[in-house]
Design an enzyme around this catalytic site. Structure first.
Site, PDB file in Angstrom:
ATOM      1  N   ARG A  78       8.139 -15.503  -8.379  1.00  0.00           N
ATOM      2  CA  ARG A  78       7.478 -16.660  -8.979  1.00  0.00           C
ATOM      3  C   ARG A  78       6.263 -16.264  -9.811  1.00  0.00           C
ATOM      4  NH1 ARG A  78       9.681 -17.926  -4.339  1.00  0.00           N
ATOM      5  NH2 ARG A  78      11.036 -19.755  -4.318  1.00  0.00           N
ATOM      6  N   HIS A 104      12.188 -16.287 -11.049  1.00  0.00           N
ATOM      7  CA  HIS A 104      13.221 -15.344 -11.522  1.00  0.00           C
ATOM      8  C   HIS A 104      13.472 -15.427 -13.032  1.00  0.00           C
ATOM      9  CE1 HIS A 104      13.723 -14.258  -7.442  1.00  0.00           C
ATOM     10  NE2 HIS A 104      14.629 -15.123  -7.074  1.00  0.00           N
ATOM     11  N   HIS A 178      19.391  -9.147  -6.715  1.00  0.00           N
ATOM     12  CA  HIS A 178      19.307 -10.177  -5.682  1.00  0.00           C
ATOM     13  C   HIS A 178      20.488 -10.120  -4.717  1.00  0.00           C
ATOM     14  CE1 HIS A 178      17.923 -13.847  -3.860  1.00  0.00           C
ATOM     15  NE2 HIS A 178      16.942 -13.956  -4.731  1.00  0.00           N
ATOM     16  N   ASP A 250      10.231 -14.379   3.390  1.00  0.00           N
ATOM     17  CA  ASP A 250      10.345 -14.571   1.938  1.00  0.00           C
ATOM     18  C   ASP A 250       9.070 -13.953   1.361  1.00  0.00           C
ATOM     19  OD1 ASP A 250      11.016 -15.290  -0.583  1.00  0.00           O
ATOM     20  OD2 ASP A 250      11.311 -17.419  -0.171  1.00  0.00           O
ATOM     21  N   GLU A 313      14.710  -6.924  -2.394  1.00  0.00           N
ATOM     22  CA  GLU A 313      14.493  -7.056  -3.838  1.00  0.00           C
ATOM     23  C   GLU A 313      13.343  -6.145  -4.250  1.00  0.00           C
ATOM     24  OE1 GLU A 313      14.118 -11.353  -4.761  1.00  0.00           O
ATOM     25  OE2 GLU A 313      14.936 -11.669  -2.783  1.00  0.00           O
TER      26      GLU A 313
END
Ligand code: GAL
Length: 346
Positions: A78, A104, A178, A250, A313
């Site tokens: 983000r 993204h 991803h 996350d 990632e």
């Protein structure tokens, strides 16, 4: 040594699926839609196990989830409020109406493009070169960006991802992949029983909207300490606010070391019959545990359970455009961007 096998088939209206099989019988299917991995099939005790989340057709990706297995760019993660400056020039990107940020690289970015493909067969590996030219101003980013992503699949059971890019104006670039792993191959089994190792002393604290706050926090004495392998459930099962805020992992983890001598992360299946080692030259990895709740898509005929996959990632940590100490994602015309991440199946 025999040359690895490669076959081609239609994957939808525009996309093609390339199927790569190595000498050990592992198969990796990839598509030019989003320079993406679709399947990674490993023979275990005579049975085939597909250890990544993916769908059967181009249409499935377009309707279910465009990020599964895709190359992400121009900027992974983000960008808060979609705004940034390069050398005093201010840029505003289109933002998501839900939270006001740009995720993204914005909608219809790398993951949605049909990339050019060139296949290169070598002695002990096959390389699939994907290339895409992102026009200047695409999704608000300055500069024409020529991006190339190479997937090499080797007889050492490695999937090597090489990123390369050039721009004709200063711009931002911070790609990733991803892919979601579920080493059970069973989409009804959450990844909680997987063991995770991450060579990281610090993670980036996030807000409830998953943007980073700027705080880097020591993992010591938190459930995010994976410096010794432990089950992912040890995160899911705590009331630690960084878990409850976003329902799992996350988070960007700052890596203690980069390079290809020792893995920076390892995921191991519950039965410990399979591991994936990750090696990277990037300084951070964002780990996302697919907290889709009841909203997960059907994956190969099975409804994806909450926490049904885990990503690694690799990238420069999100927040780089805002905060000191997160790294620098500006790419200038004089330089060629280059980075590498390796996933090795053991
Ligand atoms: C992850 C991101 C998650 C979620 C996901 C896409 O990389 O960290 O918050 O947006 O992509 O479903």
């Amino acid at each position: 040594m025999k040359v690895l096998d490669i076959t081609k088939q239609k994957f939808g209206e525009n996309a093609i699926l390339y199927s790569l099989t190595n000498d050990n019988g592992l198969t990796m299917n990839v598509t030019n839609l989003g320079a993406r991995i679709v399947d990674l099939i490993v023979p275990i005790n005579g049975k085939e196990r597909n250890i990544v989340l993916g769908f059967g057709t181009e249409e499935d990706y377009l309707t279910k989830d465009m990020y599964f297995g895709a190359t992400i760019g121009r900027v992974a993660g983000r960008i808060k409020h979609g705004s940034f400056s390069i050398d005093d020039q201010y840029y505003q990107l289109p933002v998501s109406p839900e939270n006001g940020h740009t995720l993204h690289g914005g909608l219809n970015s790398f993951e949605a493009k049909i990339w050019e493909v060139e296949v290169e067969e070598k002695n002990d590996q096959i390389a699939v070169h994907f290339s895409y030219v992102s026009p200047s101003g695409e999704n608000g980013f300055p500069g024409e960006l020529k991006a190339r992503v190479t997937y090499s699949f080797t007889n050492n059971n490695e999937w090597i991802i090489d990123y390369q890019a050039e721009t004709d104006q200063p711009t931002l670039f911070n790609p990733t992949n991803h892919v979601y792993f579920n080493l059970t191959g069973d989409m009804t089994q959450a990844v909680g029983e997987h063991r995770l190792f991450v060579a990281s002393d610090q993670f980036a604290v996030v807000d409830s909207d998953t943007t980073v706050t700027g705080e880097l926090r020591s993992v010591a004495e938190t459930p995010f300490d994976f410096r010794e392998p432990k089950s992912v459930n040890q995160v899911f099962e705590t009331n630690y606010e960084q878990n409850t805020l976003v329902n799992g992992l996350d988070h960007p983890f700052m890596l203690n070391q980069t390079g290809f001598e020792r893995p920076q992360a390892i995921i191991t299946s519950p039965k410990q019959d399979l591991s994936v080692e990750m090696y990277t030259d990037r300084p951070a990895v964002v780990i996302f545990t697919a907290q889709f709740g009841q909203g997960g898509p059907d994956v190969r005929g099975q409804k994806l359970v909450n926490h049904g996959g885990i990503t690694l990632e690799t990238q420069i940590a999100p927040g780089a455009v805002e905060f000191e100490g997160f790294g620098d994602i500006i790419l200038y015309p004089e330089t060629t961007y280059q980075s590498r991440t390796i996933f090795k199946i053991k």
